[in-house]
Design an enzyme around this catalytic site. Structure first.
Site, PDB file in Angstrom:
ATOM      1  N   SER A  23      40.828  43.437  28.044  1.00  0.00           N
ATOM      2  CA  SER A  23      40.877  44.399  29.534  1.00  0.00           C
ATOM      3  C   SER A  23      41.229  43.367  30.506  1.00  0.00           C
ATOM      4  CB  SER A  23      39.455  44.877  29.743  1.00  0.00           C
ATOM      5  OG  SER A  23      39.392  46.068  28.936  1.00  0.00           O
ATOM      6  N   LYS A  69      44.071  44.650  32.441  1.00  0.00           N
ATOM      7  CA  LYS A  69      44.166  45.691  33.421  1.00  0.00           C
ATOM      8  C   LYS A  69      44.322  45.157  34.978  1.00  0.00           C
ATOM      9  CE  LYS A  69      41.192  49.038  31.126  1.00  0.00           C
ATOM     10  NZ  LYS A  69      40.471  48.334  29.649  1.00  0.00           N
ATOM     11  N   SER A 123      36.626  50.128  33.680  1.00  0.00           N
ATOM     12  CA  SER A 123      37.289  49.539  32.462  1.00  0.00           C
ATOM     13  C   SER A 123      37.885  50.581  31.689  1.00  0.00           C
ATOM     14  CB  SER A 123      36.740  48.560  31.842  1.00  0.00           C
ATOM     15  OG  SER A 123      37.663  47.785  31.161  1.00  0.00           O
ATOM     16  N   LYS A 134      37.056  40.761  36.683  1.00  0.00           N
ATOM     17  CA  LYS A 134      37.364  41.602  35.465  1.00  0.00           C
ATOM     18  C   LYS A 134      36.840  41.016  34.390  1.00  0.00           C
ATOM     19  CE  LYS A 134      38.657  45.580  33.973  1.00  0.00           C
ATOM     20  NZ  LYS A 134      37.634  45.450  32.998  1.00  0.00           N
TER      21      LYS A 134
END
Length: 382
Positions: free
Chosen positions: A57, A60, A119, A222
């Site tokens: 992730s 992202k 997320s 993140k």
């Protein structure tokens, strides 16, 4: 400008190696990691930063970067509504989602919170379609942008980070991306990345970045996790530095658990702040010298840098830092503004630990034919 920044980055990498020889880096329970001072654009320490990893992730962050770019260019508006496609709604049901629905329009603002805080893989697809019309077209744009900002060892296969052989990155590239997002879109970064929880469709989900609760100076960034990637975290903290602020960014990949990625990231950030200082060397536009220019419309030229220049050093060593200017003499007109005219080497204990290109701060045209002829004669006897 791009060549100048590339030269800066290369010299700072040299400096990070020199510092590592004098100050041992901490032991970090991770597959690969890197610690960067975003104020000086300098790598402080790293372990296997160019190892190819599955970014999960962390992907992202590029998705958000692309959306922020579209917002800045007025191609999107935060309050505009987006119709949710079946493809976005049906994204892997076992993965992270914000739970958007095809019959319920959602705004770009809501999708950004869903992407960054929750997320949501469904939010990533919906945003990709909003920006580029399709997920495939968005991925092409992601890779184009990655190349533009210097992510030399990364490639994107989708906007969310679910496993794909086309989705890979390195800790170094991810630190570059994180730093660019913070510097290029500071207000968006401030709005979304420090948000601790978000509620959509009556479902509240917490931000998975534990450091937001553990350290008040951490304001992002993140998390990521897949079975192959392990637990990953890009974190950033902004703490006082003299009369200003100083930002560090850490990228930790392939740890064993959510708790370990937070623990090791905080260890790196604290180590960097405790053991290093960031010093401002020169201000943007500051003339560090005014050498003679030959065959020019003026007798001298101001030289320096087109940005504030900082350097990160082990604590206690800043007073021993000395600049050594090397010019490309003789300087002969015409000279364009921002053209390279020399180099400054930063010396510490007699060793060059970094070097930076010195630029012409002004344009100098050629002198008249008589002035050029006279200087040609003078140069013969110089």
């Amino acid at each position: 400008m791009k060549k100048f920044l590339a030269t800066i980055a290369a010299s700072l990498l040299t400096m990070s190696v020199a510092m590592a020889q004098t100050l041992p880096a901490p032991t970090v329970a991770a597959k690969s990691w890197i610690l960067v001072d975003a104020t000086s654009n300098q790598v402080i320490a790293a372990q296997d930063p160019d190892l190819r990893i599955e970014p999960a992730s962390l992907t992202k962050i590029m998705t958000a970067y692309m959306v922020f770019s579209a917002l800045k260019e007025k191609k999107l508006d935060l309050n505009q509504s987006v119709n949710v496609s079946t493809r976005a709604w049906k994204v892997d049901a076992s993965s992270s989602k914000m739970f958007i629905e095809p019959n319920k329009p959602v705004t770009i603002n809501e999708l950004l919170y869903g992407l960054i805080v929750q997320s949501g893989n469904d939010a990533a697809v919906a945003l990709a379609e909003a920006v580029a019309g399709s997920e495939e077209a968005f991925v092409v744009q992601m890779n184009r942008e990655a190349e533009r900002i210097g992510m030399k060892s990364s490639h994107y296969g989708n906007p969310h980070g679910l496993p794909s052989p086309e989705n890979y990155a390195t800790a170094r590239d991810l630190s570059t991306l994180a730093a660019r997002l913070i510097s290029d879109f500071p207000e968006y970064y401030k709005t979304y990345y420090s948000t601790k929880s978000y509620t959509y469709n009556k479902i509240t989900q917490p931000n998975r970045n534990r450091l937001l609760w553990l350290d008040p100076t951490v304001d992002g960034m993140k998390t990521g996790h897949t079975e192959a990637a392990g637990y990953c975290l890009i974190s950033s903290a902004n703490r006082p530095n003299g009369t200003g602020q100083r930002r560090l960014i850490s990228v930790v990949t392939g740890t064993a658990s959510d708790q370990v990625r937070a623990q090791e990231s905080l260890k790196l950030l604290n180590w960097g702040f405790l053991n290093f200082d960031t010093v401002k060397l020169y201000a943007k536009g500051q003339a560090i010298d005014t050498p003679v220019i030959w065959k020019g419309s003026q007798a001298q030229i101001k030289i320096g840098f087109d940005r504030d220049l900082y350097v990160t050093l082990p604590k206690g060593s800043a007073a021993k830092l000395k600049p050594a200017l090397e010019r490309k003499d003789p300087l002969v007109a015409p000279i364009a503004q921002n053209s390279k005219v020399g180099t400054v080497k930063m010396m510490l204990d007699g060793k060059a630990i970094a070097e930076f290109p010195v630029l012409a701060l002004e344009k100098v045209d050629q002198a008249s034919i008589f002035g050029r002829a006279w200087d040609s004669i003078r140069l013969m006897f110089k």
